[in-house]
Design an enzyme around this catalytic site. Structure first.
Site, PDB file in Angstrom:
ATOM      1  N   CYS A   2       0.842  -1.193   0.000  1.00 17.31           N
ATOM      2  CA  CYS A   2       0.000   0.000   0.000  1.00 17.31           C
ATOM      3  C   CYS A   2       0.883   1.250   0.000  1.00 17.31           C
ATOM      4  CB  CYS A   2      -0.871   0.037   1.246  1.00 17.31           C
ATOM      5  SG  CYS A   2      -1.854  -1.434   1.461  1.00 17.31           S
ATOM      6  N   ARG A  27       4.580   0.323  -6.234  1.00 17.33           N
ATOM      7  CA  ARG A  27       4.554  -0.583  -5.081  1.00 17.33           C
ATOM      8  C   ARG A  27       3.525  -1.680  -5.266  1.00 17.33           C
ATOM      9  NH1 ARG A  27       6.800   2.478  -0.724  1.00 17.33           N
ATOM     10  NH2 ARG A  27       5.718   1.282   0.843  1.00 17.33           N
ATOM     11  N   TRP A  74      -3.256  -2.538  -1.573  1.00 15.41           N
ATOM     12  CA  TRP A  74      -2.913  -3.874  -2.099  1.00 15.41           C
ATOM     13  C   TRP A  74      -3.574  -4.840  -1.134  1.00 15.41           C
ATOM     14  CZ3 TRP A  74       0.168  -8.303  -1.110  1.00 15.41           C
ATOM     15  CH2 TRP A  74       0.584  -8.996  -2.249  1.00 15.41           C
ATOM     16  N   ASN A 100      -1.397   1.513   6.137  1.00 13.91           N
ATOM     17  CA  ASN A 100      -0.549   0.519   5.463  1.00 13.91           C
ATOM     18  C   ASN A 100      -0.048  -0.413   6.553  1.00 13.91           C
ATOM     19  OD1 ASN A 100       1.271  -0.889   3.949  1.00 13.91           O
ATOM     20  ND2 ASN A 100       2.652   0.837   3.548  1.00 13.91           N
ATOM     21  N   GLY A 101      -0.211  -1.727   6.366  1.00 11.25           N
ATOM     22  CA  GLY A 101       0.258  -2.689   7.376  1.00 11.25           C
ATOM     23  C   GLY A 101      -0.836  -3.676   7.706  1.00 11.25           C
ATOM     24  N   GLU A 480      19.162 -15.735 -10.420  1.00 10.85           N
ATOM     25  CA  GLU A 480      18.642 -14.375 -10.598  1.00 10.85           C
ATOM     26  C   GLU A 480      18.165 -14.182 -12.041  1.00 10.85           C
ATOM     27  OE1 GLU A 480      17.545 -12.120  -8.917  1.00 10.85           O
ATOM     28  OE2 GLU A 480      17.655 -10.280 -10.085  1.00 10.85           O
ATOM     29  N   LYS A 484      14.405 -13.056 -13.103  1.00 15.69           N
ATOM     30  CA  LYS A 484      14.140 -11.872 -13.950  1.00 15.69           C
ATOM     31  C   LYS A 484      13.201 -12.246 -15.083  1.00 15.69           C
ATOM     32  CE  LYS A 484      14.878  -9.194 -12.186  1.00 15.69           C
ATOM     33  NZ  LYS A 484      15.373  -9.156 -10.885  1.00 15.69           N
ATOM     34  N   GLU A 487       9.503 -13.423 -13.799  1.00 16.73           N
ATOM     35  CA  GLU A 487       8.642 -12.452 -13.125  1.00 16.73           C
ATOM     36  C   GLU A 487       8.084 -11.390 -14.060  1.00 16.73           C
ATOM     37  OE1 GLU A 487      10.442 -10.061 -10.015  1.00 16.73           O
ATOM     38  OE2 GLU A 487      12.325  -9.952 -11.097  1.00 16.73           O
ATOM     39  N   HIS A 503      19.888 -35.706 -12.784  1.00 13.98           N
ATOM     40  CA  HIS A 503      19.111 -36.265 -11.676  1.00 13.98           C
ATOM     41  C   HIS A 503      17.625 -35.971 -11.823  1.00 13.98           C
ATOM     42  CE1 HIS A 503      22.810 -37.439  -9.759  1.00 13.98           C
ATOM     43  NE2 HIS A 503      23.283 -36.253 -10.087  1.00 13.98           N
ATOM     44  N   LYS A 602       6.369  -4.018  -5.264  1.00 11.73           N
ATOM     45  CA  LYS A 602       7.788  -3.686  -5.116  1.00 11.73           C
ATOM     46  C   LYS A 602       8.269  -3.897  -3.700  1.00 11.73           C
ATOM     47  CE  LYS A 602      11.764  -1.893  -6.354  1.00 11.73           C
ATOM     48  NZ  LYS A 602      12.645  -2.792  -7.130  1.00 11.73           N
TER      49      LYS A 602
HETATM   50  C1  F6R Z   1      12.718  -9.375  -7.861  1.00 13.98           C
HETATM   51  C2  F6R Z   1      12.682  -8.532  -6.669  1.00 13.98           C
HETATM   52  C3  F6R Z   1      12.310  -9.166  -5.390  1.00 13.98           C
HETATM   53  C4  F6R Z   1      13.059  -8.496  -4.228  1.00 13.98           C
HETATM   54  C5  F6R Z   1      12.557  -9.041  -2.893  1.00 13.98           C
HETATM   55  C6  F6R Z   1      13.292  -8.447  -1.717  1.00 13.98           C
HETATM   56  O1  F6R Z   1      13.116  -8.660  -8.991  1.00 13.98           O
HETATM   57  O2  F6R Z   1      12.902  -7.352  -6.737  1.00 13.98           O
HETATM   58  O3  F6R Z   1      12.533 -10.537  -5.401  1.00 13.98           O
HETATM   59  O4  F6R Z   1      14.424  -8.732  -4.370  1.00 13.98           O
HETATM   60  O5  F6R Z   1      11.181  -8.780  -2.759  1.00 13.98           O
HETATM   61  O6  F6R Z   1      13.116  -7.062  -1.676  1.00 13.98           O
HETATM   62  P1  F6R Z   1      14.096  -6.137  -0.850  1.00 13.98           P
HETATM   63  O7  F6R Z   1      15.455  -6.241  -1.478  1.00 13.98           O
HETATM   64  O8  F6R Z   1      13.516  -4.777  -0.966  1.00 13.98           O
HETATM   65  O9  F6R Z   1      14.106  -6.669   0.548  1.00 13.98           O
END
Ligand code: F6R
Length: 607
Positions: A2, A27, A74, A100-101, A480, A484, A487, A503, A602
């Site tokens: 949020c 976000r 959210w 928010n929370g 990673e 990428k 997602e 395996h 985010k």
């Molecule tokens: C993927 C991504 C997420 C964050 C994860 C942790 O591209 O951005 O997997 O890495 O949510 O977020 P932070 O680093 O803000 O704790």
């Protein structure tokens, strides 16, 4: 998650709130709303995008007034709907509140309020807060807020206004981000700096349960005893353009392109003629010698950076490193011994599980070093030591510069500890520093792959599954890369330690399956080459990522993408760049919303 924006001042509040909420869109949200004060409180909210809210506001004549609060929601408690959107009002309409929370004891509080004759219209925990505030309100907003938060268990950032107080807005936070913006013609609250950057560069960073009373030209911060707290102004000199797209179609591409600069900022001040200098950490040689084990804890991409960190730090220091997902670590009663070090990694510094993991480490009396991007975030404030990644604001949901700067800090820590422990000589240290210093420029060089990756994306955009293979650090980097891709493009993708293929996974390889082989570890190259041959024999199409000058790979792979030569331990920084570009272009090719992938947020500030 949020997002909150609030304003009180001389300007019309609605445009400021809507603009601020737009900057918080990244976000993730499913509904939005605002309350504006003019003689009474006017509240407009809707399920859907901000454009829908804006339209509704315009239909109602623009919502005039110089004070207001806004929210992007959210959904957690209750489905996305107009009714469940914020702001929430008390039953008598006197109080409007954004939250928010999560209020953990909301059932108990709801029961109490129902006993007092209150009724509720939404399914949210947040409406309880609006009612509770109203229940305690006896003419003083700060008093009511203190009473309210004394009763609430959970995490929160609240912005609240009252029909009886045309010139007051109150706010508070605990375990959820909120800051105060100090402007020339008014004052603000916001979930983060980019939301307010257009209006002010001066902020108060709030500690948990500091209560803020905002007036048009005055901000007072209180503690729970209602004593005034003197706050320092936190000034940011970010350019507004650093929170905007700067001519790119998506924030993600802007942020990919910003990596050389972000890496320079993160690395250069810390690489000196003499070796590594770490600002913000205070480890003596004795402290480092006493570390028995390092526990690195994070979520998502930050966890991937941590896995690379394990390879690098173990290789350089021979200190055993365990890497944990924060959501596991916090609940598995981890065994932490005296002398262990916990390294917490988070771009946002607000990830709920990561913050909880930090607290678990501290509860067990372990020293915590945080690697964080957002200055003044909860993790940065609660850790014993912080190394900032200096990547600047990261807006796209999929992290790019956040991740690569986290890698850079892992290298700095590994080298610093290694040298202090006497594991590497001064000469070796300086040799590594030279390679480290070249990473921003090497990254810049790789960004010219842009065009080629966009061509490859056209060929592979409709793949059903993609497997990404690697060994050692290349495997860590493959994880990673896989995240990428999946997602943002929604293509199923998995990273595999190449030795594991036989395996089980190899049964999934069929004619035309795309396999990306990360082949940059010189000592493991031969082995990876065999794995490539195995998948090729089963019909896979192979794109390999290899070190410049390696011609052998061309005999087996369909396409080879070269990265600059560097130390084995630093290759993850380069491997990811072509993969970020490829993932981006595949997502664009498939018509995906690159900056806001479906179902993702985010900043994951709730569990
Ligand atoms: C993927 C991504 C997420 C964050 C994860 C942790 O591209 O951005 O997997 O890495 O949510 O977020 P932070 O680093 O803000 O704790």
């Amino acid at each position: 998650m949020c997002g909150i924006v609030g304003y009180i001042g001389c300007e019309q509040a609605a445009p400021i709130l809507l603009e601020g909420l737009k900057r918080l869109e990244y976000r993730g949200y499913d509904s939005a709303g605002i309350s504006i004060y003019q003689e009474t409180i006017q509240t407009i909210k809707t399920k859907g995008r901000l454009a829908d809210l804006e339209e509704k506001v315009n239909q109602l004549g623009g919502a005039m007034g110089n004070m207001g609060i806004g929210h992007t929601r959210w959904a957690t408690h209750g489905v996305p709907s107009d009714i469940n959107s914020h702001p929430h009002l008390s039953q008598n309409g006197r109080i409007s509140l954004v939250h928010n929370g999560i209020i953990e004891n909301y059932m108990e509080l709801k029961k109490f309020l129902i006993e007092q004759g209150r009724t509720f219209v939404s399914d949210t925990d947040s409406e309880i807060a609006a009612q509770l505030f109203d229940y305690y309100y006896q003419g003083d907003m700060v008093d009511a807020l203190i009473h309210m938060i004394e009763k609430i268990r959970g995490s929160y950032a609240f912005g609240i206004m009252c029909r009886d107080k045309p010139d007051e807005l109150v706010a508070v936070r605990k375990d959820s981000p909120l800051l105060v913006g100090i402007g020339a013609d008014g004052n603000f609250i916001g979930s983060d700096i980019p939301a307010l950057l257009e209006y002010t560069r001066d902020y108060y960073l709030l500690e948990d349960n500091e209560i803020v009373l905002l007036k048009k030209n005055e901000v007072t911060v209180y503690n729970l005893e209602k004593n005034i707290i003197k706050k320092e102004i936190f000034h940011v000199d970010w350019d507004i353009s650093s929170a905007e797209k700067g001519g790119y179609d998506y924030f993600m591409m802007k942020e990919i392109m910003e990596q050389p600069e972000a890496l320079r900022k993160t690395l250069f001040p810390r690489i000196t003629e003499d070796g590594i200098q770490l600002d913000g950490v205070h480890f003596t040689k004795e402290d480092i010698d006493a570390i028995g084990r390092i526990h690195i804890v994070a979520c998502g991409s930050a966890w991937h950076a941590s896995v690379v960190g394990k390879y690098v730090i173990e290789e350089l220091t021979r200190i055993p490193v365990e890497v944990d997902l924060a959501s596991e670590f916090r609940y598995r009663n981890p065994i932490l011994n005296k002398g262990d070090l916990c390294v917490i990694v988070s771009q946002s510094g607000e990830t709920a599980d990561t913050l909880a993991a930090l607290r678990e480490a501290k509860r067990q009396g372990i020293r915590v070093l945080a690697i964080v991007n957002v200055v003044g975030s909860s993790i940065a404030r609660e850790a014993d030591d912080v190394i900032y990644t200096w990547a600047g604001p990261e807006i796209a949901v999929a992290t790019t510069k956040g991740y690569t700067t986290q890698l850079a800090v892992m290298y700095l820590i590994g080298l610093y500890f290694s040298y202090e422990k006497g594991r590497i000589s001064k000469e070796q240290l300086l040799q590594y520093c030279k390679a480290l210093h070249e990473i921003p420029q090497g990254t810049e060089k790789l960004l010219v792959l842009d065009e080629r990756m966009s061509q490859l994306a056209k060929v592979y955009a409709h793949s059903k599954d993609v497997f990404i293979l690697g060994r050692g650090i290349d495997y860590a980097a493959a994880m990673e890369s896989s995240l990428k891709l999946k997602e943002i493009s929604y293509i199923h993708s998995e990273a595999y330690a190449a030795g594991e293929l036989k395996h089980g996974t190899i049964s999934l390889i069929e004619d035309g399956t795309l396999v990306i082989a990360v082949a940059t570890q010189s000592h493991l190259f031969e082995k990876l080459l065999s794995n490539i041959k195995e998948v090729k024999a089963r019909g896979a199409k192979v794109i390999a990522i290899a070190i410049e000058g390696n011609k052998d790979i061309e005999t087996v792979a369909d396409e080879v993408v070269y990265i600059p030569e560097t130390e084995n331990i630093f290759t993850a920084s380069y491997n990811i760049i072509p993969m970020q570009l490829l993932s981006y272009y595949i997502a664009v090719e498939r018509g995906c919303d690159v900056d806001k992938p479906r179902n993702l947020a985010k900043s994951v500030t709730v569990e």
